[in-house]
Design a protein around this motif. Structure first.
Motif, PDB file in Angstrom:
ATOM      1  N   SER A 261      36.925  13.055  -2.627  1.00  0.00           N
ATOM      2  CA  SER A 261      37.735  12.538  -1.519  1.00  0.00           C
ATOM      3  C   SER A 261      37.207  13.030  -0.175  1.00  0.00           C
ATOM      4  N   LEU A 262      36.777  14.283  -0.130  1.00  0.00           N
ATOM      5  CA  LEU A 262      36.212  14.808   1.117  1.00  0.00           C
ATOM      6  C   LEU A 262      34.937  14.060   1.494  1.00  0.00           C
ATOM      7  N   ALA A 263      34.104  13.750   0.503  1.00  0.00           N
ATOM      8  CA  ALA A 263      32.854  13.044   0.785  1.00  0.00           C
ATOM      9  C   ALA A 263      33.097  11.626   1.252  1.00  0.00           C
ATOM     10  N   LEU A 264      34.123  10.969   0.715  1.00  0.00           N
ATOM     11  CA  LEU A 264      34.371   9.558   1.024  1.00  0.00           C
ATOM     12  C   LEU A 264      35.156   9.365   2.316  1.00  0.00           C
ATOM     13  N   TYR A 265      36.117  10.261   2.596  1.00  0.00           N
ATOM     14  CA  TYR A 265      37.093   9.965   3.639  1.00  0.00           C
ATOM     15  C   TYR A 265      37.065  10.915   4.840  1.00  0.00           C
ATOM     16  N   THR A 266      36.166  11.911   4.840  1.00  0.00           N
ATOM     17  CA  THR A 266      36.153  12.854   5.960  1.00  0.00           C
ATOM     18  C   THR A 266      34.722  13.077   6.461  1.00  0.00           C
ATOM     19  N   GLN A 267      34.612  13.815   7.572  1.00  0.00           N
ATOM     20  CA  GLN A 267      33.322  14.200   8.132  1.00  0.00           C
ATOM     21  C   GLN A 267      32.926  15.607   7.680  1.00  0.00           C
ATOM     22  N   LEU A 268      33.592  16.116   6.665  1.00  0.00           N
ATOM     23  CA  LEU A 268      33.288  17.432   6.124  1.00  0.00           C
ATOM     24  C   LEU A 268      32.232  17.329   5.034  1.00  0.00           C
ATOM     25  N   THR A 269      31.607  18.458   4.699  1.00  0.00           N
ATOM     26  CA  THR A 269      30.580  18.489   3.663  1.00  0.00           C
ATOM     27  C   THR A 269      31.105  19.277   2.469  1.00  0.00           C
ATOM     28  N   PRO A 270      31.442  18.618   1.382  1.00  0.00           N
ATOM     29  CA  PRO A 270      31.971  19.345   0.230  1.00  0.00           C
ATOM     30  C   PRO A 270      30.859  20.003  -0.582  1.00  0.00           C
ATOM     31  N   PHE A 271      31.207  21.098  -1.247  1.00  0.00           N
ATOM     32  CA  PHE A 271      30.327  21.669  -2.262  1.00  0.00           C
ATOM     33  C   PHE A 271      31.185  22.088  -3.446  1.00  0.00           C
ATOM     34  N   VAL A 272      30.538  22.279  -4.589  1.00  0.00           N
ATOM     35  CA  VAL A 272      31.258  22.555  -5.829  1.00  0.00           C
ATOM     36  C   VAL A 272      31.226  24.053  -6.101  1.00  0.00           C
ATOM     37  N   PRO A 273      32.343  24.766  -5.968  1.00  0.00           N
ATOM     38  CA  PRO A 273      32.329  26.228  -6.098  1.00  0.00           C
ATOM     39  C   PRO A 273      32.145  26.728  -7.532  1.00  0.00           C
ATOM     40  N   VAL A 274      32.290  25.856  -8.520  1.00  0.00           N
ATOM     41  CA  VAL A 274      32.105  26.289  -9.906  1.00  0.00           C
ATOM     42  C   VAL A 274      30.660  26.115 -10.349  1.00  0.00           C
ATOM     43  N   ASP A 275      29.772  25.767  -9.419  1.00  0.00           N
ATOM     44  CA  ASP A 275      28.347  25.657  -9.724  1.00  0.00           C
ATOM     45  C   ASP A 275      27.708  27.053  -9.683  1.00  0.00           C
ATOM     46  N   PRO A 276      26.746  27.339 -10.576  1.00  0.00           N
ATOM     47  CA  PRO A 276      26.116  28.667 -10.578  1.00  0.00           C
ATOM     48  C   PRO A 276      25.437  29.036  -9.260  1.00  0.00           C
ATOM     49  N   ARG A 277      25.018  28.049  -8.462  1.00  0.00           N
ATOM     50  CA  ARG A 277      24.308  28.337  -7.195  1.00  0.00           C
ATOM     51  C   ARG A 277      25.248  28.326  -5.992  1.00  0.00           C
ATOM     52  N   ALA A 278      26.552  28.210  -6.228  1.00  0.00           N
ATOM     53  CA  ALA A 278      27.498  28.059  -5.120  1.00  0.00           C
ATOM     54  C   ALA A 278      27.466  29.258  -4.173  1.00  0.00           C
ATOM     55  N   ALA A 279      27.462  30.476  -4.710  1.00  0.00           N
ATOM     56  CA  ALA A 279      27.470  31.658  -3.842  1.00  0.00           C
ATOM     57  C   ALA A 279      26.209  31.729  -2.995  1.00  0.00           C
ATOM     58  N   ASP A 280      25.066  31.384  -3.572  1.00  0.00           N
ATOM     59  CA  ASP A 280      23.818  31.380  -2.799  1.00  0.00           C
ATOM     60  C   ASP A 280      23.849  30.315  -1.711  1.00  0.00           C
ATOM     61  N   LEU A 281      24.466  29.156  -2.007  1.00  0.00           N
ATOM     62  CA  LEU A 281      24.597  28.114  -0.998  1.00  0.00           C
ATOM     63  C   LEU A 281      25.456  28.598   0.166  1.00  0.00           C
ATOM     64  N   VAL A 282      26.546  29.297  -0.147  1.00  0.00           N
ATOM     65  CA  VAL A 282      27.412  29.838   0.898  1.00  0.00           C
ATOM     66  C   VAL A 282      26.631  30.811   1.782  1.00  0.00           C
ATOM     67  N   ALA A 283      25.857  31.712   1.157  1.00  0.00           N
ATOM     68  CA  ALA A 283      25.071  32.689   1.935  1.00  0.00           C
ATOM     69  C   ALA A 283      24.070  31.980   2.837  1.00  0.00           C
ATOM     70  N   GLU A 284      23.405  30.975   2.303  1.00  0.00           N
ATOM     71  CA  GLU A 284      22.436  30.220   3.104  1.00  0.00           C
ATOM     72  C   GLU A 284      23.115  29.529   4.282  1.00  0.00           C
ATOM     73  N   ALA A 285      24.253  28.906   4.038  1.00  0.00           N
ATOM     74  CA  ALA A 285      24.956  28.182   5.095  1.00  0.00           C
ATOM     75  C   ALA A 285      25.418  29.135   6.201  1.00  0.00           C
ATOM     76  N   LEU A 286      25.923  30.303   5.815  1.00  0.00           N
ATOM     77  CA  LEU A 286      26.374  31.272   6.819  1.00  0.00           C
ATOM     78  C   LEU A 286      25.205  31.783   7.649  1.00  0.00           C
ATOM     79  N   GLU A 287      24.048  31.985   7.025  1.00  0.00           N
ATOM     80  CA  GLU A 287      22.872  32.417   7.755  1.00  0.00           C
ATOM     81  C   GLU A 287      22.412  31.365   8.762  1.00  0.00           C
ATOM     82  N   GLN A 288      22.652  30.089   8.433  1.00  0.00           N
ATOM     83  CA  GLN A 288      22.268  28.994   9.335  1.00  0.00           C
ATOM     84  C   GLN A 288      23.318  28.735  10.412  1.00  0.00           C
ATOM     85  N   GLY A 289      24.381  29.502  10.415  1.00  0.00           N
ATOM     86  CA  GLY A 289      25.419  29.334  11.420  1.00  0.00           C
ATOM     87  C   GLY A 289      26.462  28.286  11.078  1.00  0.00           C
ATOM     88  N   ARG A 290      26.474  27.810   9.842  1.00  0.00           N
ATOM     89  CA  ARG A 290      27.485  26.839   9.424  1.00  0.00           C
ATOM     90  C   ARG A 290      28.792  27.563   9.099  1.00  0.00           C
TER      91      ARG A 290
END
Length: 499
Positions: free
Chosen positions: A424-453
């Motif tokens: 629903s977030l991908a279809l109806y909003t300007q937000l970028t969803p990610f799946v927190p139950v994915d094994p790489r989710a924590a690394d994605l969060v760290a990368e995004a924070l380092e990029q200023g997201r």
């Protein structure tokens, strides 16, 4: 003299010509009434259709249909990342070494949704298929039973809860039943080529529809029509096999993953009992017992009609990914249920004939059996209206409203971790969803924070104990931003930051 006699014989004053004209007029009126009735049914289904997409299944079908309508078959990622698997909503899987994801669902239903997208009405596809299933069922019934019985059985099918469920939700169950009905109707009408393509389309909608050919083969004869059927089955099947090979690496892989790994004899007693008991309750004893009467005069055709739904019951009774806590889990058996209605119609006719032959008063028994056959639609409507998930005009609205509330609280482009609401977030909003139950989710969060997201987490209440979600809470500081009570109680939105 011959000319005069010919003219006299075609005169409206001639009894035979008048009778023929009267029958033609009645036939035309009946056709017009049926057209109006089926069009009204289409509008009724449409008025109760799912209006918003949420969750995994409906998103997987809907989004792939949208991609097909655009001439694409892969889902592009919102941005490139070495941890991109967490950016892919469930329903798609990242293709290694690329920046796009392949679908996890077969292409049959999305192809039809793609046509709907192209026409600007994708959520009207299942209402149309529901209406079409009634048309096809009526066509098959008319070749077997009287018009009155055919109409009553079609009316029952139209309001049967699973038919309504499949005609209003963005799910493949009713579409799988409709395409099978279309293939059977085409073959019975002497169009084996069309039947072959429709049967393969049904397999592309629901791969387990391939099991249909096992009981259906009982009705086939060594003749030209059968040969043509198999030729077109082979041609269409090769195209589908090529699609599977291109996307999934083998012709027998359909995107569903390892289905055989989900088969277990441990669940058989519970699931088989559920399917049998719920079929008895949902279809009503009237339909089931009439179907049983038809089997008292066995034939190859009736054996096929009985074996197909039983084949599905046996198969899905071993499939542990199903459930037995809701009536709509019976939807897996839906492609086999039209055959039960065909059997029940024949059983009704046989019951009337048997009673008339032994008791007499054929007209009385004809009326009596028709009255009994008219009861199931009322039971179906009563059951459906008593449920909290059928005959609703706001299907999906609560999910849509919820993601708009989240969007209002966050900056555009922010990352939001959620599973059920990612679609629903991908279809109806300007937000970028990610799946927190994915094994790489924590690394994605760290990368995004380092990029200023800015990164937020919206875990479903039952996902908070998930090991990957728990690792995110351990690794990053979480500040509560908002709290929601819909669609689930105690749904909390957190903003994540480095510790």
């Amino acid at each position: 003299m011959r000319t005069k006699m010919a003219m006299d014989s075609s005169s409206p004053h001639c009894p035979d010509a008048a009778a023929s004209g009267w029958r033609a007029w009645l036939s035309g009126q009946r056709s017009r009434l049926l057209f109006v009735a089926f069009f009204a049914l289409f509008l009724v289904y449409g008025s109760f259709r799912q209006r918003y997409i949420w969750g995994v299944d409906s998103f997987g079908y809907f989004q792939l249909g949208k991609l097909f309508s655009e001439g694409r078959g892969f889902l592009p990622l919102p941005y490139a990342s070495p941890h991109a698997t967490a950016l892919v909503p469930w329903g798609f899987t990242l293709v290694p070494g690329t920046e796009h994801a392949r679908p996890d669902y077969p292409p049959g239903f999305p192809l039809l949704l793609g046509i709907g997208h192209w026409l600007g009405a994708p959520l009207w596809v299942t209402p149309f298929c529901g209406m079409l299933s009634g048309v096809l069922l009526l066509g098959l019934l008319r070749t077997r039973v009287s018009e009155a019985v055919a109409l009553l059985m079609t009316a029952a099918w139209a309001v049967m809860p699973l038919t309504v469920y499949g005609s209003t939700m963005v799910m493949s169950d009713l579409v799988a039943a409709t395409t099978l009905l279309g293939g059977l109707w085409a073959f019975r009408r002497g169009r084996p080529a069309l039947a072959g393509w429709l049967f393969v389309l049904s397999v592309a909608v629901r791969p387990t529809d391939a099991l249909f050919l096992l009981p259906f083969s009982l009705t086939l004869r060594a003749e030209r029509a059968t040969l043509r059927l198999f030729v077109h089955l082979a041609v269409a099947g090769l195209l589908y096999a090529a699609y599977n090979t291109a996307l999934f690496g083998a012709p027998w892989r359909t995107g569903y993953g390892n289905v055989w790994g989900s088969m277990s004899p441990k669940v058989f007693p519970e699931f088989a009992g559920f399917f049998l008991a719920t079929t008895w309750k949902l279809l009503t004893p009237v339909v089931i017992l009439f179907a049983a009467v038809a089997l008292l005069r066995p034939s190859r055709e009736r054996a096929f009609l009985a074996l197909w739904p039983l084949t599905l019951i046996v198969f899905y009774s071993f499939w542990e990914s199903g459930g037995a806590d809701k009536w709509w889990w019976l939807r897996f058996i839906l492609p086999g249920l039209p055959m039960v209605f065909l059997l029940a119609a024949e059983g009704c006719e046989l019951s009337r004939e048997w009673l008339a032959a032994r008791v007499g008063r054929a007209t009385v028994w004809r009326v009596a059996t028709l009255v009994v056959l008219a009861l199931p639609p009322f039971f179906y409507l009563r059951f459906g209206l008593s449920q909290d998930d059928l005959w609703k005009r706001d299907i999906g609205r609560v999910n849509y409203d919820m993601v708009l509330r989240v969007e209002a609280d966050l900056p555009p482009g922010a990352l939001v971790g959620t599973l059920e609401h990612a679609s629903s977030l991908a279809l109806y909003t300007q937000l970028t969803p990610f799946v927190p139950v994915d094994p790489r989710a924590a690394d994605l969060v760290a990368e995004a924070l380092e990029q200023g997201r800015r990164v937020f987490l919206l875990p479903e209440p039952w996902q908070r104990e998930n090991p990957y979600v728990a690792s995110i809470f351990r690794r990053f500081a979480a500040r509560e931003v908002a709290r929601y009570d819909s669609p689930w109680h105690d749904l909390v939105l957190y903003e994540l930051s480095r510790r």
